[in-house]
Design a protein around this motif. Structure first.
Motif, PDB file in Angstrom:
ATOM      1  N   PHE A 127       0.919  -1.298   0.139  1.00  0.00           N
ATOM      2  CA  PHE A 127      -0.202  -0.111  -0.070  1.00  0.00           C
ATOM      3  C   PHE A 127       0.994   1.406   0.025  1.00  0.00           C
ATOM      4  N   PHE A 172       9.305   9.585  12.934  1.00  0.00           N
ATOM      5  CA  PHE A 172       9.868   9.080  11.867  1.00  0.00           C
ATOM      6  C   PHE A 172       8.855   8.125  11.088  1.00  0.00           C
ATOM      7  N   MET A 173       8.109   8.749  10.283  1.00  0.00           N
ATOM      8  CA  MET A 173       7.177   8.196   9.417  1.00  0.00           C
ATOM      9  C   MET A 173       7.274   8.513   8.196  1.00  0.00           C
ATOM     10  N   SER A 208       7.998   4.831  14.054  1.00  0.00           N
ATOM     11  CA  SER A 208       7.190   3.984  13.607  1.00  0.00           C
ATOM     12  C   SER A 208       7.909   2.883  12.791  1.00  0.00           C
ATOM     13  N   GLU A 273      -0.792   1.124  13.990  1.00  0.00           N
ATOM     14  CA  GLU A 273      -1.432   2.002  12.735  1.00  0.00           C
ATOM     15  C   GLU A 273      -2.100   0.956  11.752  1.00  0.00           C
ATOM     16  N   CYS A 350       1.329  10.056   4.703  1.00  0.00           N
ATOM     17  CA  CYS A 350       1.795   8.757   5.117  1.00  0.00           C
ATOM     18  C   CYS A 350       1.774   8.070   3.735  1.00  0.00           C
TER      19      CYS A 350
HETATM   20  N1  SAH Z   1       8.504   2.223   7.674  1.00  0.00           N
HETATM   21  C1  SAH Z   1       8.064   2.677   8.662  1.00  0.00           C
HETATM   22  C2  SAH Z   1       7.777   4.246   8.714  1.00  0.00           C
HETATM   23  C3  SAH Z   1       7.558   4.810   7.492  1.00  0.00           C
HETATM   24  S1  SAH Z   1       5.983   4.252   6.808  1.00  0.00           S
HETATM   25  C4  SAH Z   1       6.546   2.106   8.766  1.00  0.00           C
HETATM   26  O1  SAH Z   1       6.204   1.403   8.052  1.00  0.00           O
HETATM   27  O2  SAH Z   1       6.056   2.008   9.806  1.00  0.00           O
HETATM   28  C5  SAH Z   1       4.837   5.536   8.020  1.00  0.00           C
HETATM   29  C6  SAH Z   1       3.245   5.329   8.040  1.00  0.00           C
HETATM   30  O3  SAH Z   1       2.644   5.357   6.802  1.00  0.00           O
HETATM   31  C7  SAH Z   1       3.250   3.610   8.275  1.00  0.00           C
HETATM   32  O4  SAH Z   1       2.391   3.617   9.550  1.00  0.00           O
HETATM   33  C8  SAH Z   1       2.784   2.933   7.212  1.00  0.00           C
HETATM   34  O5  SAH Z   1       2.029   1.735   7.494  1.00  0.00           O
HETATM   35  C9  SAH Z   1       1.832   4.236   6.517  1.00  0.00           C
HETATM   36  N2  SAH Z   1       1.513   3.955   5.217  1.00  0.00           N
HETATM   37  C10 SAH Z   1       2.376   3.465   4.407  1.00  0.00           C
HETATM   38  N3  SAH Z   1       1.404   3.646   3.025  1.00  0.00           N
HETATM   39  C11 SAH Z   1       0.288   4.355   3.262  1.00  0.00           C
HETATM   40  C12 SAH Z   1      -0.728   4.661   2.645  1.00  0.00           C
HETATM   41  N4  SAH Z   1      -0.611   4.708   1.262  1.00  0.00           N
HETATM   42  N5  SAH Z   1      -1.849   5.275   3.425  1.00  0.00           N
HETATM   43  C13 SAH Z   1      -1.648   5.440   4.618  1.00  0.00           C
HETATM   44  N6  SAH Z   1      -0.624   5.187   5.398  1.00  0.00           N
HETATM   45  C14 SAH Z   1       0.451   4.691   4.783  1.00  0.00           C
END
Ligand code: SAH
Ligand code: SF4
Length: 362
Positions: A127, A172-173, A208, A273, A350
């Motif tokens: 995603f 850290f997102m 994250s 999340e 995100c």
């Molecule tokens: N690699 C780490 C941090 C960066 S991603 C991680 O995966 O947690 C930051 C957040 O964005 C994560 O919670 C991830 O699941 C979310 N994310 C990734 N793609 C997304 C999307 N298309 N829509 C909403 N959230 C998304």
């Protein structure tokens, strides 16, 4: 001689550098405060150091930020920067360079910066747009810390009284998986939290992760910052399908590590999340499966709206589905909130970040 950046250098190392040039611990401390408390980027402005020391520093060191390739502002005030990375600015071929994105999210009382930890990401969650660009390398300490300094410069956030800083939260997102760049992460967190410098509160920094299970205990014990876990599915099969990392670090062991995290780290509940993907993970049965997975775990759920990007293989769930899902969680005793999606129109939300390796500067 190329000047060495002092940004991102742990304080103990800065002291060692200074000692090598017969500079004192006091001068190292003063320089640190100029850099991180006052945001000064030229040694000439570090006025409590003698002129000769300032000249000496200028010759060998620098406090320069990352070069900005562009900056975009969303209609909701969210801003995104594309930074060019070190050593690429003067490359013979000026159209090819590595880059990262950083996002600034203003809010009424406090603001948040969303940091990248890697160039791209190897984990390829289906995603996430960042996953589609592949992985190039870990960011250096300089490249992570400079994101914060550059954004603070841009929003003019260097007030005399640090308590009045606007930028209060770090997440850290951004691009990359921070726990796969753990040694750098640990050191930059120390710099962010140093009370003589940037002085971020430990409780306002969130790491994250997609679930690098073996690193969770070290993160808890050594860094003691709040954790967010990108879960997105409650069964091994679905999670492995959405997030291939689940094949390496299965849910069963991951949730065991998550269960221990708050007590080990002295932090509040873990944030889970969970992006609702239409027809994939958003049914009432999925909500009940999530409830039972979280039973006995100190956790709260952040239900994300899927942020769209071209070619994304999923669509966001409807508001009705969202309402039903969150009601089941709340009735089951789990705190559930919705993260407002910010900056979608400039692909700053995100999972929307992507910085191609090759850009035309024209
Ligand atoms: N690699 C780490 C941090 C960066 S991603 C991680 O995966 O947690 C930051 C957040 O964005 C994560 O919670 C991830 O699941 C979310 N994310 C990734 N793609 C997304 C999307 N298309 N829509 C909403 N959230 C998304
Ligand atoms: Fe990487 Fe996180 Fe995106 Fe997954 S969601 S591909 S771990 S940045």
């Amino acid at each position: 001689m190329e000047r060495k950046s002092l940004i991102g250098l742990p304080f103990a190392e800065l002291m060692r550098y200074f000692k090598a040039y017969d500079l004192t611990a006091m001068q190292a401390r003063q320089t640190w405060e100029w850099m991180y408390r006052h945001g000064v980027r030229y040694f000439k402005d570090m006025t409590n150091l003698s002129l000769s020391v300032r000249k000496q520093l200028e010759q060998v060191y620098s406090c320069e930020r990352l070069p900005v390739q562009y900056n975009k502002t969303s209609t909701d005030g969210t801003q995104k920067w594309l930074f060019r990375l070190e050593n690429t600015e003067n490359s013979a071929d000026d159209t090819t360079f590595e880059a990262i994105e950083t996002v600034f999210i203003p809010e009424e009382t406090r603001a948040t910066i969303c940091l990248s930890s890697q160039v791209g990401c190897a984990l390829q969650c289906r995603f996430c747009r960042t996953g589609t660009q592949g992985y190039t390398r870990n960011l250096t300490l300089y490249e992570i810390v400079a994101q914060v300094l550059s954004v603070k410069d841009a929003i003019d956030d260097w007030p005399k009284d640090p308590l009045t800083h606007r930028l209060k939260n770090i997440v850290f997102m951004g691009m990359g998986e921070p726990l796969l760049n753990y040694e750098a992460l640990k050191k930059v967190l120390e710099i962010f939290m140093d009370p003589h410098g940037l002085a971020f509160s430990r409780h306002r920094i969130t790491v994250s992760t997609s679930g690098i299970t073996p690193m969770l205990e070290r993160l808890a014990r050594e860094c003691r910052v709040p954790l967010a876990l990108s879960l997105h599915a409650s069964s091994e099969a679905l999670r492995s399908d959405l997030m291939p990392i689940n094949e390496h670090y299965p849910l069963k062991d991951l949730m065991q590590a998550v269960r221990m995290y708050p007590a080990l780290s002295g932090t509040d509940k873990v944030t889970i999340e969970y992006a609702l993907l239409k027809g994939i993970n958003d049914s009432p049965a999925d909500a009940r499966a999530l409830l039972s997975l979280l039973r006995g775990i100190p956790a709260k759920v952040n239900l994300l709206t899927l942020n769209p990007w071209e070619g994304a293989p999923f669509t966001p769930s409807s508001p009705q589905i969202y309402a039903t899902f969150s009601r089941i969680l709340t009735q089951g005793g789990i705190d559930c909130f919705r993260r407002r999606s910010r900056g979608q129109d400039i692909l700053a939300a995100c999972g929307q970040l992507r910085a191609n390796k090759v850009y035309s500067t024209s």
